[in-house]
Design an enzyme around this catalytic site. Sequence first.
Site, PDB file in Angstrom:
ATOM      1  N   GLU A  39       0.844  -1.195   0.000  1.00  0.00           N
ATOM      2  CA  GLU A  39       0.000   0.000   0.000  1.00  0.00           C
ATOM      3  C   GLU A  39       0.886   1.254   0.000  1.00  0.00           C
ATOM      4  O   GLU A  39       1.875   1.326   0.721  1.00  0.00           O
ATOM      5  CB  GLU A  39      -0.896  -0.011   1.251  1.00  0.00           C
ATOM      6  CG  GLU A  39      -1.896   1.138   1.283  1.00  0.00           C
ATOM      7  CD  GLU A  39      -2.844   1.125   2.483  1.00  0.00           C
ATOM      8  OE1 GLU A  39      -2.590   0.366   3.444  1.00  0.00           O
ATOM      9  OE2 GLU A  39      -3.844   1.869   2.460  1.00  0.00           O
ATOM     10  N   LYS A 109      -9.710   2.440  -2.735  1.00  0.00           N
ATOM     11  CA  LYS A 109     -10.033   1.955  -1.381  1.00  0.00           C
ATOM     12  C   LYS A 109     -11.444   2.400  -0.997  1.00  0.00           C
ATOM     13  O   LYS A 109     -11.744   3.609  -0.988  1.00  0.00           O
ATOM     14  CB  LYS A 109      -9.000   2.498  -0.404  1.00  0.00           C
ATOM     15  CG  LYS A 109      -9.008   1.875   0.980  1.00  0.00           C
ATOM     16  CD  LYS A 109      -7.822   2.439   1.787  1.00  0.00           C
ATOM     17  CE  LYS A 109      -7.597   1.750   3.121  1.00  0.00           C
ATOM     18  NZ  LYS A 109      -6.376   2.261   3.786  1.00  0.00           N
ATOM     19  N   CYS A 150      -6.059  -2.846   2.420  1.00  0.00           N
ATOM     20  CA  CYS A 150      -5.917  -2.685   3.861  1.00  0.00           C
ATOM     21  C   CYS A 150      -7.244  -2.732   4.641  1.00  0.00           C
ATOM     22  O   CYS A 150      -7.810  -3.804   4.816  1.00  0.00           O
ATOM     23  CB  CYS A 150      -5.142  -1.402   4.154  1.00  0.00           C
ATOM     24  SG  CYS A 150      -4.415  -1.407   5.819  1.00  0.00           S
TER      25      CYS A 150
END
Lengths: 268, 268
Positions: A39, A109, A150
């Site tokens: 990331e 995301k 994540c």
Amino acid sequence: MAEIALLQMIVSPRKEDNLARAEAAIAAHAGADLIALPELFNTSYQVSDWPAVAEALPEGRTARFLSDMARRHKVYLVGGSVPELVGGRVYNTATLWSPEGSLLLRHRKVHLFDVDIPGGITFKESDFFSPGNEVSVVDTPLGTIGLAICFDVRFPELFRAMALRGAELVLLPAAFNTTTGPAHWDLHLRGRAVENTLFLGACSPAPHPEVSYPAWGHSRWIDPWGIPTGEVEREEGAVRGTFSRDRLRAVRASLPLLSARRPEVYGL
Amino acid sequence: MAEIALLQMIVSPRKEDNLARAEAAIAAHAGADLIALPELFNTSYQVSDWPAVAEALPEGRTARFLSDMARRHKVYLVGGSVPELVGGRVYNTATLWSPEGSLLLRHRKVHLFDVDIPGGITFKESDFFSPGNEVSVVDTPLGTIGLAICFDVRFPELFRAMALRGAELVLLPAAFNTTTGPAHWDLHLRGRAVENTLFLGACSPAPHPEVSYPAWGHSRWIDPWGIPTGEVEREEGAVRGTFSRDRLRAVRASLPLLSARRPEVYGL
């Protein structure tokens, strides 16, 4: 069968240093079928740097670098994630590049990291990033690949949605930290793999002394029965694993979870 | 604050023996606020016995026993699960009784245990049981309580549905086995608790020499951060834990997962 390499590289606050480090790490794993980066691999998890470093996709410096790397090494490349600039907004965006250097998939995301854990970590990613609005899955000759980032891993719905769209392997650029990592990292990685009977590769940065965010590391390749590969802890390193459709089919035949769902009951 | 006792009792193929054993175990934990028994605690996980042992609820022998026990000890009692007879059908049904002996909630196992793991366990519960069709949650003075049974824990949707209906603690009578237990039991218990930020109590039988099904045991009380209580393995025993609304609120404030969902994205 496909060989996977997850590159747990050290990520500094300097973009060109990071691209050089990624270039060397990718070259060291040339021959793998799919390589993944962490990331925010080009900027680190340091919020003050994000607006300045954000780039357009696929026109920006980092995107061109990723396309070149994929083509040079004839590899599927998950370009970790980068701050993506779209109009006035910035997204935390993961990409997948084909061995010919084409952009196959982009994932912005969906779930931003907004937590406040007394005595642990406090972070409000939504002050800097806008959230994505898409489930990201693409069919490739290697397999049907999903992308998430994540904090997305904490939400079973997103992984279920990828599995129901056919995902056989999911790549997760991520940067848990020293509060949430020991508590929940392996738990969620293994859980999403098992409950959806798919392969999952999670790739974290290794911490850098100039970056205050304490990345947890511990990159992992998880098979659909929940068995992890990868002995790396917080140091720079890599995890190698194997994606096998035969293994996927065998686990799905013995534990047919996707077909045993009862969506008419849940009322969600 | 409420004191919880999960009774990992040995379950034999003989109903009256099991009721007597449950009676003694419940008495030994009198003073707890909520007591739970294991899956199929009155008959064991031995399919040939189920049609003969099935009873109507709440009229049957076992239901009357559970009501009596709850009233006698002034305790919320999760009556593990029992084979419930309804017309010609048999369900695997968990119950919750009030300290006054009233039936507050019944959960018919939604996901039946149909697996075929080479070299491990093969089972087809749906040959004997009909599946339930309801998400089971009830508000009580102790807290908002959900019920699920064993294989239900593999499906994140059911637990999400309970959480969205307000569940603060979920009781899970269960009987994983020596194939799936070491692989996935703690993983799924902790995962459901953390991703929904709720307390979860999982109560297994201890194995009995006359019962071929190898119950995994390892009953657990899990807090919303995923921290397990309970050192019991496969032997007869009990796990004590504490339900705390203050702890629930603190975890939900620091890790606001339920409000961070993006249902408009998932397309489920």
